[in-house]
Design a protein around this motif. Structure first.
Motif, PDB file in Angstrom:
ATOM      1  N   GLY A  78      28.637  50.495  38.626  1.00 27.79           N
ATOM      2  CA  GLY A  78      28.544  49.041  38.637  1.00 27.79           C
ATOM      3  C   GLY A  78      29.438  48.398  39.677  1.00 27.79           C
ATOM      4  O   GLY A  78      29.184  47.258  40.104  1.00 27.79           O
ATOM      5  N   ALA A  79      30.501  49.097  40.086  1.00 29.36           N
ATOM      6  CA  ALA A  79      31.373  48.558  41.130  1.00 29.36           C
ATOM      7  C   ALA A  79      30.621  48.400  42.444  1.00 29.36           C
ATOM      8  O   ALA A  79      30.969  47.538  43.260  1.00 29.36           O
ATOM      9  CB  ALA A  79      32.586  49.475  41.321  1.00 29.36           C
ATOM     10  N   LEU A  80      29.618  49.211  42.656  1.00 22.64           N
ATOM     11  CA  LEU A  80      28.773  49.075  43.854  1.00 22.64           C
ATOM     12  C   LEU A  80      27.748  47.968  43.660  1.00 22.64           C
ATOM     13  O   LEU A  80      27.479  47.183  44.572  1.00 22.64           O
ATOM     14  CB  LEU A  80      28.078  50.402  44.150  1.00 22.64           C
ATOM     15  N   LEU A  81      27.183  47.884  42.463  1.00 22.39           N
ATOM     16  CA  LEU A  81      26.137  46.898  42.186  1.00 22.39           C
ATOM     17  C   LEU A  81      26.678  45.474  42.207  1.00 22.39           C
ATOM     18  O   LEU A  81      26.001  44.549  42.678  1.00 22.39           O
ATOM     19  CB  LEU A  81      25.487  47.187  40.840  1.00 22.39           C
ATOM     20  N   GLY A  82      27.877  45.274  41.680  1.00 17.58           N
ATOM     21  CA  GLY A  82      28.451  43.935  41.645  1.00 17.58           C
ATOM     22  C   GLY A  82      28.626  43.338  43.027  1.00 17.58           C
ATOM     23  O   GLY A  82      28.496  42.119  43.218  1.00 17.58           O
TER      24      GLY A  82
ATOM     25  N   CYS B  34      31.619  46.378  37.053  1.00 20.53           N
ATOM     26  CA  CYS B  34      30.635  45.406  37.562  1.00 20.53           C
ATOM     27  C   CYS B  34      31.299  44.047  37.743  1.00 20.53           C
ATOM     28  O   CYS B  34      31.136  43.394  38.794  1.00 20.53           O
ATOM     29  CB  CYS B  34      29.463  45.250  36.596  1.00 20.53           C
ATOM     30  N   TRP B  35      32.018  43.617  36.732  1.00 23.42           N
ATOM     31  CA  TRP B  35      32.678  42.308  36.789  1.00 23.42           C
ATOM     32  C   TRP B  35      33.800  42.288  37.821  1.00 23.42           C
ATOM     33  O   TRP B  35      34.003  41.283  38.501  1.00 23.42           O
ATOM     34  CB  TRP B  35      33.208  41.933  35.410  1.00 23.42           C
ATOM     35  N   TRP B  36      34.543  43.391  37.952  1.00 22.20           N
ATOM     36  CA  TRP B  36      35.568  43.448  39.001  1.00 22.20           C
ATOM     37  C   TRP B  36      34.940  43.226  40.377  1.00 22.20           C
ATOM     38  O   TRP B  36      35.426  42.431  41.173  1.00 22.20           O
ATOM     39  CB  TRP B  36      36.258  44.807  39.004  1.00 22.20           C
ATOM     40  N   SER B  37      33.879  43.970  40.618  1.00 21.59           N
ATOM     41  CA  SER B  37      33.241  43.899  41.926  1.00 21.59           C
ATOM     42  C   SER B  37      32.605  42.539  42.171  1.00 21.59           C
ATOM     43  O   SER B  37      32.665  41.997  43.280  1.00 21.59           O
ATOM     44  CB  SER B  37      32.179  45.004  42.031  1.00 21.59           C
TER      45      SER B  37
END
Length: 324
Positions: free
Chosen positions: A181-185, A56-59
């Motif tokens: 989370g990579a999509l959500l971020g 999430c934070w990466w994205s």
């Protein structure tokens, strides 16, 4: 209610589980009645929510770079943190309900609250629903597209506990869920999913397969006896090479995503630190088992934070340089 027979002979709620942090407040200061539930949510094993949170934070960091902002949205990052703790807890509780009989056959997991009789199934179900509702409240703070995207992950979460019975690669399905989370971020910033987010998602899946293979190395002998399938069993003598491929693919995809988003010096420094950390892990795999495998698995928090810091600081560094 707990099974009295198990409660009389099973571990005390005070007994720390083998892969828990030593001296954690759950085992030392939390009210005794709450300890089995906190252990169901893996509160004393925070590495899980860190690994769920980091994509999430990466994205979010990458989205801030692409949008030309000096840093990721702090409110969004806080919501990701709260949501990761709640949804990791709900997912683990669901997993423990489904796996309670398998867990009883594995030395590392037989002391968990359900197989040991400290918590009954109905109480665990109620606790799972409460955590999931908390996660829903967090999700509702975002835009409509992100809300629907978050809800879409529940199908993968629901099937994951059954995968160790039917496939040699349950870690891949875990990756599909843990990387969401990579999509959500990204979608929380733009209201859509673009190629950089998809690349970070795919990278996170590969990363998850790699680090969870390290985690599964702790249970190889018990998994064989219990008939539990895992990537560590599947890769066997080629585990080091397989993890190297997973980590290499994760680094490659992250690098492409940074390039597409227009990342600068700090983003690339974070990427370099991340890649070097993954390489260090691969160099330590040979002969790793038990505590060594757990140490390598946990070290992925540090690897992920290095990348997250680089992405988060990239915009601020560029703004500072532009001021000179």
């Amino acid at each position: 209610m707990s099974d009295p027979a198990h409660a009389a002979t099973g571990p005390s709620p005070d007994a720390p589980l083998p892969d828990a942090l030593k001296g954690h407040w759950v085992d030392t200061r939390a009210p005794r009645a709450t300890r089995p539930f906190l252990k169901l949510a893996r509160i004393e094993r925070p590495i899980g929510w860190w690994l769920l949170l980091l994509p999430c934070w990466w994205s979010a960091g990458l989205a801030a770079i692409a949008a030309g902002r000096p840093y990721p949205d702090p409110w969004h990052c806080l919501l990701y943190l709260i949501g990761a703790v709640l949804m990791r807890g709900a997912g683990c509780t669901f997993n423990d309900i489904i796996d309670r009989k398998l867990d009883a056959a594995v030395a590392r997991t037989r002391g968990r609250p359900l197989p040991s009789g400290q918590v009954g199934v109905k109480a665990a179900l109620a606790f799972m629903v409460a955590q999931a509702l908390g996660g829903l409240v967090v999700l509702l703070q975002f835009d409509r597209f992100t809300i629907l995207l978050g809800i879409a992950s529940l199908g993968i979460v629901a099937i994951y506990p059954f995968m160790k019975r039917v496939t040699n690669m349950p870690q891949f399905v875990l990756g599909l869920a843990f990387s969401w989370g990579a999509l959500l971020g990204w979608s929380a910033m733009f209201g859509r999913v673009d190629p950089p987010a998809l690349l970070v998602y795919a990278a996170s899946v590969a990363w998850t397969v790699g680090y969870d293979t390290l985690y599964a190395m702790q249970d190889l002998e018990d998994d064989v006896m219990a008939g539990i399938k895992s990537s560590a069993r599947y890769f066997g003598d080629h585990t080091r090479e397989a993890v190297a491929i997973c980590f290499g693919l994760a680094a490659l995809l992250i690098g492409i995503a940074i390039g597409l988003a227009g990342g600068g010096l700090m983003a690339w420094l974070g990427f370099a630190g991340f890649a070097l950390h993954l390489g260090w892990q691969v160099s330590r795999i040979a002969g790793a088992q038990g505590a060594d495998a757990l140490m390598l698995f946990r070290s992925n928090k540090g690897a992920g934070l290095i990348l997250a810091a680089g992405l988060a600081l990239d915009g601020a560094a560029r703004a500072a340089l532009a001021g000179f």
